[in-house]
Design a protein around this motif. Sequence first.
Motif, PDB file in Angstrom:
ATOM      1  N   GLY A 164      43.741  46.666  25.738  1.00  0.00           N
ATOM      2  CA  GLY A 164      43.755  46.538  27.198  1.00  0.00           C
ATOM      3  C   GLY A 164      42.444  46.902  27.854  1.00  0.00           C
ATOM      4  N   THR A 165      41.435  47.251  27.061  1.00  0.00           N
ATOM      5  CA  THR A 165      40.142  47.607  27.646  1.00  0.00           C
ATOM      6  C   THR A 165      39.424  46.367  28.152  1.00  0.00           C
ATOM      7  N   ILE A 166      38.595  46.562  29.136  1.00  0.00           N
ATOM      8  CA  ILE A 166      37.824  45.467  29.727  1.00  0.00           C
ATOM      9  C   ILE A 166      36.658  45.145  28.801  1.00  0.00           C
ATOM     10  N   GLU A 167      36.554  43.875  28.419  1.00  0.00           N
ATOM     11  CA  GLU A 167      35.463  43.421  27.559  1.00  0.00           C
ATOM     12  C   GLU A 167      34.393  42.680  28.335  1.00  0.00           C
ATOM     13  N   ALA A 168      34.800  42.039  29.441  1.00  0.00           N
ATOM     14  CA  ALA A 168      33.865  41.230  30.235  1.00  0.00           C
ATOM     15  C   ALA A 168      34.491  40.974  31.592  1.00  0.00           C
ATOM     16  N   PHE A 169      33.650  40.547  32.532  1.00  0.00           N
ATOM     17  CA  PHE A 169      34.163  40.061  33.812  1.00  0.00           C
ATOM     18  C   PHE A 169      33.207  39.023  34.361  1.00  0.00           C
ATOM     19  N   SER A 170      33.756  38.173  35.217  1.00  0.00           N
ATOM     20  CA  SER A 170      32.925  37.165  35.879  1.00  0.00           C
ATOM     21  C   SER A 170      33.351  37.044  37.333  1.00  0.00           C
ATOM     22  N   VAL A 171      32.384  36.694  38.151  1.00  0.00           N
ATOM     23  CA  VAL A 171      32.601  36.464  39.579  1.00  0.00           C
ATOM     24  C   VAL A 171      31.983  35.111  39.888  1.00  0.00           C
ATOM     25  N   THR A 172      32.771  34.213  40.469  1.00  0.00           N
ATOM     26  CA  THR A 172      32.266  32.889  40.813  1.00  0.00           C
ATOM     27  C   THR A 172      32.682  32.521  42.235  1.00  0.00           C
ATOM     28  N   GLY A 173      31.876  31.688  42.863  1.00  0.00           N
ATOM     29  CA  GLY A 173      32.211  31.137  44.168  1.00  0.00           C
ATOM     30  C   GLY A 173      31.689  31.945  45.336  1.00  0.00           C
ATOM     31  N   HIS A 174      32.091  31.506  46.511  1.00  0.00           N
ATOM     32  CA  HIS A 174      31.724  32.140  47.780  1.00  0.00           C
ATOM     33  C   HIS A 174      32.976  32.271  48.632  1.00  0.00           C
ATOM     34  N   ALA A 175      33.030  33.287  49.445  1.00  0.00           N
ATOM     35  CA  ALA A 175      34.208  33.532  50.278  1.00  0.00           C
ATOM     36  C   ALA A 175      34.287  32.580  51.465  1.00  0.00           C
ATOM     37  N   PHE A 176      33.155  32.288  52.080  1.00  0.00           N
ATOM     38  CA  PHE A 176      33.105  31.506  53.322  1.00  0.00           C
ATOM     39  C   PHE A 176      33.912  32.174  54.431  1.00  0.00           C
ATOM     40  N   TYR A 177      33.907  33.505  54.422  1.00  0.00           N
ATOM     41  CA  TYR A 177      34.559  34.271  55.474  1.00  0.00           C
ATOM     42  C   TYR A 177      33.743  34.214  56.761  1.00  0.00           C
TER      43      TYR A 177
END
Length: 109
Positions: free
Chosen positions: A13-26
Amino acid sequence: MIRVTIERNRDSGTIEAFSVTGHAFYGKKGHDIVCAGVSAVTVGTVNAVERLTGVELPNEMRDGLLKVRIPEGTDEGRIGQIQLLLESMVVMLQSIEEAYGKYIVLQQA
């Protein structure tokens, strides 16, 4: 919309990787508090991991993209520290998602 994907080890259950994609357009470019918040949390976490643990996280960063992976072979003591920082990041992103769910989605796999 911003899409954050947390990749976890199926066994531990440990975190091996993460990614963030896109834009909020808030909001307008330069005034988008959702993008700013997500960027501050994720980039700040990478910086904290590197400064506080001495482990350099391989990453790819460009407009609308951040991909990060924990290096294989990292010693167990540092893995525990990194996990604490990454789990903290997840909590902060969940808080942003609760407030601005129309602009960000957090997925854990």
